[in-house]
Design an enzyme around this catalytic site. Structure first.
Site, PDB file in Angstrom:
ATOM      1  N   LYS A  34       0.829  -1.210   0.000  1.00  0.00           N
ATOM      2  CA  LYS A  34       0.000   0.000   0.000  1.00  0.00           C
ATOM      3  C   LYS A  34       0.860   1.256   0.000  1.00  0.00           C
ATOM      4  CE  LYS A  34       0.555   1.249   4.517  1.00  0.00           C
ATOM      5  NZ  LYS A  34       0.607   2.554   5.208  1.00  0.00           N
ATOM      6  N   THR A  40      -4.093   5.210   3.113  1.00  0.00           N
ATOM      7  CA  THR A  40      -2.795   5.669   2.636  1.00  0.00           C
ATOM      8  C   THR A  40      -2.903   6.439   1.327  1.00  0.00           C
ATOM      9  OG1 THR A  40      -1.645   3.848   3.723  1.00  0.00           O
ATOM     10  CG2 THR A  40      -0.498   4.894   1.900  1.00  0.00           C
TER      11      THR A  40
END
Length: 337
Positions: free
Chosen positions: A194, A251
């Site tokens: 991520k 994120t």
């Protein structure tokens, strides 16, 4: 597995401090280790960490020290809150001080350069403990929001279910809800990949692209993460959960995300060095991890076009605008092929 009463958190950065606060708020005694004595003294005396979470008042049952032996003495669990690429070196120095049988908890999100090991594998190897003594914490847990006690959830992954449940009880609060999972591989890959996708989303934002582009990168980034997970034996359902999609969305979408912010500067034309200077000398985790994740994918024959593109921007001076054109210009195919 007996209950966890005393916890050592090694690393006083933003997430180490925030997670230490969570554990203290859950009623455990927590000792936070800081490399800098001034930070340790501020946390213990003033209940603040002005360098990383300046607006947060820390609980009185959270103290700090710059002496690793003092932090580790009598700990039932040891939380390792240092960057992924420095974990091996740090843990090697702490190895003689680790309490026998303590649960070792990784919060680092990355794949080690060179060895291509996940963080739990590095911990088991360096600490010389069985894999089921190592747990992983991963989820949509931006430190500033956790410090402000905004509601969130996370995953405690460990192949020893009793250890996972003991740690779950040790960090359950009214604002922080942990779930258990036995899929350590999937949780770690979700957390590592991520960061790379977050960089890509930041670059897209820096180029002036909008929500459609971000949603596309999140979705296709999840697809390549899941392909890598399948090749390594992860449970596909993990990537639809908190340690997969949940962490990825946070994120890739939040201005609090270091990787997204770093990527946005690159997209606006900054060099890696300029983006690093703007981040107070810190390099986003994904800048380093994209190299090891890319290599891991190649080793297992997994196509990872976004990761490959981010690597070329960060390490081969590819223009982000050219990266976008190349990704859109790839051969057409069915979505699930």
């Amino acid at each position: 597995m007996e209950s966890i009463r005393r916890v050592a958190v090694l690393g006083s950065g933003s997430w180490g401090t925030a997670f230490a606060k969570v554990i203290a708020d859950a009623g455990r005694d927590v000792v936070l280790w800081s490399r800098r004595q001034t930070v340790a003294e501020e946390i213990t005396r003033l209940h603040r960490n002005s360098d990383y979470l300046p607006d947060v008042t820390l609980p009185t049952n959270l103290t700090a020290t710059s002496d690793a032996a003092e932090a580790l003495a009598g700990a039932d669990a040891v939380v390792l809150a240092v960057p992924s690429q420095t974990l091996r070196t740090n843990l090697a120095s702490w190895r003689p001080l680790l309490p026998a049988g303590a649960t070792l908890v990784s919060t680092a999100k990355g794949v080690e350069l060179g060895s291509l090991k996940r963080m739990s594998e590095v911990i088991a190897e360096v600490a010389e403990v069985p894999a089921d003594q190592v747990a992983v914490v991963s989820g949509p847990n931006l430190a500033k929001e956790v410090g402000a006690e905004q509601p969130t959830a996370t995953v405690i992954a460990c192949t020893d279910v009793q250890r996972a449940e003991a740690l779950q009880h040790a960090c359950s609060t009214r604002y922080f809800r942990p779930y258990t999972n036995v899929d350590v591989i999937g949780c770690e890959l979700g957390g590592a990949c991520k960061n790379v996708i977050g960089l890509a989303c930041g670059m897209a934002d820096g180029l002036g692209f909008g929500d459609n582009t971000t949603a596309t990168l999140i979705t296709r980034g999840l697809a390549e993460t899941a392909r890598l997970g399948a090749a390594l034996g992860a449970d596909p359902l993990t990537f639809a959960g908190l340690a997969g999609l949940g962490d990825l969305v946070a994120t890739c979408s939040s201005p609090l995300s270091r990787n997204r912010t770093f990527g946005a500067r690159i997209g606006r034309g900054d060099s890696i060095a300029q983006a690093q200077a703007a981040a107070n000398g810190q390099v986003a985790e994904g800048v380093k991890s994209c190299a090891s994740i890319r290599e891991l994918g190649a080793r297992h024959g997994v196509e990872m076009p976004i990761t490959d593109s981010v690597y070329r921007v960060c390490h081969e001076a590819l223009s982000p605008r050219v990266m976008a054109a190349e990704l859109l210009g790839r051969a057409r195919k069915a979505e699930w092929s």
